[in-house]
Scaffold this motif. Structure first.
Motif, PDB file in Angstrom:
ATOM      1  N   ILE A   9       0.841  -1.194   0.000  1.00 42.69           N
ATOM      2  CA  ILE A   9       0.000   0.000   0.000  1.00 42.69           C
ATOM      3  C   ILE A   9       0.878   1.246   0.000  1.00 42.69           C
ATOM      4  N   ARG A  10       0.303   2.321  -0.470  1.00 40.25           N
ATOM      5  CA  ARG A  10       0.910   3.657  -0.352  1.00 40.25           C
ATOM      6  C   ARG A  10       0.002   4.399   0.603  1.00 40.25           C
ATOM      7  N   PHE A  11       0.552   4.766   1.785  1.00 39.07           N
ATOM      8  CA  PHE A  11      -0.265   5.383   2.832  1.00 39.07           C
ATOM      9  C   PHE A  11       0.561   6.431   3.561  1.00 39.07           C
ATOM     10  N   GLN A  12      -0.003   7.627   3.655  1.00 36.89           N
ATOM     11  CA  GLN A  12       0.668   8.759   4.291  1.00 36.89           C
ATOM     12  C   GLN A  12       2.063   8.980   3.703  1.00 36.89           C
ATOM     13  N   PRO A  76       1.940  -0.526  -5.441  1.00 34.92           N
ATOM     14  CA  PRO A  76       1.105  -0.487  -4.241  1.00 34.92           C
ATOM     15  C   PRO A  76      -0.287   0.083  -4.505  1.00 34.92           C
ATOM     16  N   GLN A  77      -1.246  -0.335  -3.683  1.00 36.22           N
ATOM     17  CA  GLN A  77      -2.599   0.248  -3.696  1.00 36.22           C
ATOM     18  C   GLN A  77      -2.466   1.630  -3.055  1.00 36.22           C
ATOM     19  N   ASP A  78      -2.751   2.675  -3.806  1.00 32.31           N
ATOM     20  CA  ASP A  78      -2.600   4.043  -3.307  1.00 32.31           C
ATOM     21  C   ASP A  78      -3.814   4.413  -2.461  1.00 32.31           C
ATOM     22  N   LEU A  79      -3.578   4.663  -1.180  1.00 29.44           N
ATOM     23  CA  LEU A  79      -4.658   5.029  -0.262  1.00 29.44           C
ATOM     24  C   LEU A  79      -4.649   6.517   0.058  1.00 29.44           C
ATOM     25  N   ASP A  80      -3.726   7.259  -0.505  1.00 31.55           N
ATOM     26  CA  ASP A  80      -3.650   8.704  -0.316  1.00 31.55           C
ATOM     27  C   ASP A  80      -4.426   9.396  -1.436  1.00 31.55           C
ATOM     28  N   GLY A  81      -5.240  10.358  -1.094  1.00 32.04           N
ATOM     29  CA  GLY A  81      -5.929  11.163  -2.101  1.00 32.04           C
ATOM     30  C   GLY A  81      -7.009  10.453  -2.886  1.00 32.04           C
ATOM     31  N   LEU A  82      -7.661   9.473  -2.280  1.00 34.08           N
ATOM     32  CA  LEU A  82      -8.701   8.725  -2.990  1.00 34.08           C
ATOM     33  C   LEU A  82      -9.880   9.600  -3.405  1.00 34.08           C
ATOM     34  N   GLU A  83     -10.144  10.644  -2.638  1.00 34.22           N
ATOM     35  CA  GLU A  83     -11.291  11.505  -2.959  1.00 34.22           C
ATOM     36  C   GLU A  83     -11.139  12.149  -4.320  1.00 34.22           C
ATOM     37  N   ALA A  84      -9.900  12.350  -4.755  1.00 39.39           N
ATOM     38  CA  ALA A  84      -9.668  12.951  -6.070  1.00 39.39           C
ATOM     39  C   ALA A  84     -10.255  12.080  -7.175  1.00 39.39           C
ATOM     40  N   ALA A 170      -4.512   4.440  10.291  1.00 36.76           N
ATOM     41  CA  ALA A 170      -3.510   5.311  10.920  1.00 36.76           C
ATOM     42  C   ALA A 170      -3.403   5.050  12.421  1.00 36.76           C
ATOM     43  N   SER A 171      -4.534   4.799  13.056  1.00 39.65           N
ATOM     44  CA  SER A 171      -4.516   4.606  14.513  1.00 39.65           C
ATOM     45  C   SER A 171      -4.091   3.201  14.921  1.00 39.65           C
ATOM     46  N   ARG A 172      -4.140   2.253  13.992  1.00 37.54           N
ATOM     47  CA  ARG A 172      -3.831   0.860  14.329  1.00 37.54           C
ATOM     48  C   ARG A 172      -2.666   0.284  13.537  1.00 37.54           C
ATOM     49  N   LEU A 173      -1.899   1.132  12.876  1.00 34.73           N
ATOM     50  CA  LEU A 173      -0.770   0.663  12.078  1.00 34.73           C
ATOM     51  C   LEU A 173       0.464   0.552  12.950  1.00 34.73           C
ATOM     52  N   GLN A 174       1.134  -0.557  12.853  1.00 36.19           N
ATOM     53  CA  GLN A 174       2.383  -0.788  13.578  1.00 36.19           C
ATOM     54  C   GLN A 174       3.474  -1.036  12.561  1.00 36.19           C
ATOM     55  N   VAL A 175       4.441  -0.145  12.529  1.00 38.68           N
ATOM     56  CA  VAL A 175       5.597  -0.386  11.682  1.00 38.68           C
ATOM     57  C   VAL A 175       6.447  -1.390  12.436  1.00 38.68           C
ATOM     58  N   ASP A 176       6.833  -2.442  11.767  1.00 41.76           N
ATOM     59  CA  ASP A 176       7.557  -3.537  12.411  1.00 41.76           C
ATOM     60  C   ASP A 176       8.851  -3.030  13.026  1.00 41.76           C
TER      61      ASP A 176
END
Length: 190
Positions: A9-12, A76-84, A170-176
């Protein structure tokens, strides 16, 4: 039995690898069991192919889709800017991107015991429009094409659902912590 697959994914502004899991379909339940790998109630992620492979190994998982560190990361599945996407002319591609993100966020929410609050007549109508807008050969009759028209209120509702998904992630993401590194902090294997 759960099968595990890499999911990029592409996120933040970051590219992250997650591990998506799905049952083999032999369960007796009609309940959707697709989910992402969690640890302590948080979605685990990695930033490189090597790190994702190590993460899977630490959790005793074998990925069903081979990933080769030499080949790099899949798109990656882009999750940033989906509203566009909702502002663009509707196409099969925009519907596919919206549907993939919606389904991904639903699986993320399920994984951490949260909800997208995406049920009900209005949300179901929006989901159906996005789904049928993919024009999958197995759904759309030969020679026909469906191009959904979203009202302003439907666009707002879809944007709200996608935003809830991003908030949950965003609130439940854990970077390993075993594999995460930055230029200022060299990778442990270097």
């Amino acid at each position: 039995m759960m099968f595990s697959y890499p999911c990029w994914i592409r996120f933040q502004g970051r590219t992250l690898g997650l591990i998506w899991q799905s049952e083999d379909g032999t369960g007796d339940s009609d309940e959707d069991t697709d989910r992402f790998l969690t640890d302590g109630g948080r979605i685990v992620s990695a930033s490189t192919v090597e790190d994702l492979l190590a993460l899977a190994g630490r959790h005793g998982l074998e990925l069903e889709t081979a990933i080769d560190p030499e080949c790099g990361i899949d798109t990656p599945q882009d999750l940033d800017g989906l509203e566009a996407l909702l502002e663009l002319a509707v196409s099969d591609d925009t519907c596919a991107q919206l549907l993939n993100a919606w389904n991904l966020f639903a699986d993320i929410a399920r994984s951490v015991g949260a909800t997208l609050d995406d049920r009900g007549p209005k949300a179901s109508k929006c989901y159906d429009k996005v789904f049928y807008g993919n024009n999958l050969e197995c759904i759309t009759p030969a020679g026909e094409h469906y191009s959904p028209d979203f009202s302003a209120s439907e666009q707002r509702l879809i944007a709200e659902i996608l935003n809830r998904g991003r908030t949950i992630l965003a609130s439940r993401l854990q970077v390993d912590p075993e594999t995460e590194h930055t230029p200022e902090q060299p990778h442990r294997n270097q």
